[in-house]
Design a protein around this motif. Sequence first.
Motif, PDB file in Angstrom:
ATOM      1  N   ILE A 109      11.435  17.203  -6.396  1.00 32.78           N
ATOM      2  CA  ILE A 109      10.605  16.204  -7.383  1.00 32.78           C
ATOM      3  C   ILE A 109      10.481  15.524  -7.073  1.00 32.78           C
ATOM      4  O   ILE A 109       8.732  15.340  -7.031  1.00 32.78           O
ATOM      5  CB  ILE A 109      11.629  16.723  -8.498  1.00 32.78           C
ATOM      6  N   GLU A 110      10.437  14.372  -6.260  1.00 37.66           N
ATOM      7  CA  GLU A 110       9.849  13.464  -5.124  1.00 37.66           C
ATOM      8  C   GLU A 110       8.592  13.279  -4.621  1.00 37.66           C
ATOM      9  O   GLU A 110       7.903  13.050  -3.638  1.00 37.66           O
ATOM     10  CB  GLU A 110      10.817  12.662  -5.182  1.00 37.66           C
ATOM     11  N   SER A 111       8.813  14.708  -3.798  1.00 37.49           N
ATOM     12  CA  SER A 111       7.329  16.146  -3.278  1.00 37.49           C
ATOM     13  C   SER A 111       6.285  15.507  -3.472  1.00 37.49           C
ATOM     14  O   SER A 111       5.669  15.197  -2.600  1.00 37.49           O
ATOM     15  CB  SER A 111       7.963  17.138  -2.543  1.00 37.49           C
ATOM     16  N   PHE A 112       5.889  15.363  -4.757  1.00 36.74           N
ATOM     17  CA  PHE A 112       5.153  15.533  -5.283  1.00 36.74           C
ATOM     18  C   PHE A 112       4.041  14.155  -4.861  1.00 36.74           C
ATOM     19  O   PHE A 112       4.810  13.357  -5.648  1.00 36.74           O
ATOM     20  CB  PHE A 112       5.275  16.293  -7.175  1.00 36.74           C
ATOM     21  N   PRO A 113       3.279  14.053  -4.474  1.00 35.21           N
ATOM     22  CA  PRO A 113       2.351  12.870  -4.592  1.00 35.21           C
ATOM     23  C   PRO A 113       2.148  12.056  -5.511  1.00 35.21           C
ATOM     24  O   PRO A 113       1.464  12.963  -6.353  1.00 35.21           O
ATOM     25  CB  PRO A 113       0.942  13.588  -3.404  1.00 35.21           C
ATOM     26  N   SER A 114       2.470  11.013  -6.247  1.00 36.36           N
ATOM     27  CA  SER A 114       1.165  10.774  -7.796  1.00 36.36           C
ATOM     28  C   SER A 114       0.146  10.127  -6.932  1.00 36.36           C
ATOM     29  O   SER A 114      -0.436  10.604  -5.964  1.00 36.36           O
ATOM     30  CB  SER A 114       2.449   9.054  -7.889  1.00 36.36           C
ATOM     31  N   LEU A 115      -0.079  10.460  -8.706  1.00 46.13           N
ATOM     32  CA  LEU A 115      -1.564  10.835  -8.911  1.00 46.13           C
ATOM     33  C   LEU A 115      -2.202   9.142  -9.256  1.00 46.13           C
ATOM     34  O   LEU A 115      -3.378   8.694 -10.110  1.00 46.13           O
ATOM     35  CB  LEU A 115      -2.612  11.017 -10.129  1.00 46.13           C
TER      36      LEU A 115
END
Length: 348
Positions: free
Chosen positions: A176-182
Amino acid sequence: MKVYKDTFAKIISLENLFAAWDKFKHDKQQKRDVQRFGWRGEENIFELHRELVQRRYRHGPYTSFYINDPKQRHIHKASVKDRVLHHAVFAVLNPVFEETFIPHSFSCRVGKGTHRGVSALESVVRAVSNNYTQPCFVLKCDVQKFFASMDHGILLELIARRIRDRDTIWLLTEIIESFPSLGPLFSGKGVPIGNLTSQLFANIYLNELDQFAKHQLGAKHYVRYTDDFVLVTNSEAQARNLINPISNFLEQRLMLKLHPKKIILRKINQGIDFLGYVLLPHHRVLCAKTRARAARKLHQRINDYRQGIVSRQTVEQALQSYLGVFSHADAYTLTLELKNQYWFWLNE
């Protein structure tokens, strides 16, 4: 509520990882990244297994690109190794949560899908309108930037209700936290549209809305597909009275917002656009965007065939796929037109 305490061992078992690899590669064997992974496939799966056993696994970066289908979407594609793991996670966890979902949730579920979602809405409308003889109103809503707005903390909290396995929670947190925030406003939020696990996370997240609508609002006639959902009532006032409670619940419980331009309330005889079809009394037609997209993509496939990018069989499969979409609507004339366009483009 039933809880599960031994899911991690099932996820990382060699049997599950190899099954995930077989399922993942089934229709992707012409992709270069899949071929590269497959050249040392057995060795790569054993290495992934060791990383998971030793808690050394770290989710890799994403490749980013845009697609227009029909609106522009920002897709993030994980590595083959990570996507194989996504399949392994999905295989074990989807059955755990499947039993909690309502029957009228249709996205990414076995035996569901867009066509069954449209048919379910049609059945609901028929029931509420007493076969189109009584007033019937449909409230259609859409969650604004849903995948980009899912809160990681809330998602993990919802998962932990049923998964009481510390190692599984560690692994899911890594995914879940692998996704880079925008950006700063989206820190700790968002899951990538391209991940198989994101489809499961979406159903877990919006199952909260489903349960609220069914059990707290008492909405008997409710259908959802991902972040598009509809409620059917006998009166306009009853439908309008549902908007604020739903909006408040989404904001306060799930930190989501209704798309202000996609809150649509219509009588059934005005036509209800849902999942690519327009429902009318005793009638179902293709929406204009669906027709245009089918023609555009088929034309592109034919151009690819002419350039030697795809085979004639691939083009014919594309045609049959679009004809299948057309077959779920009253589209006899449009079907003939698409076939004629196909032969014209192929031979021009």
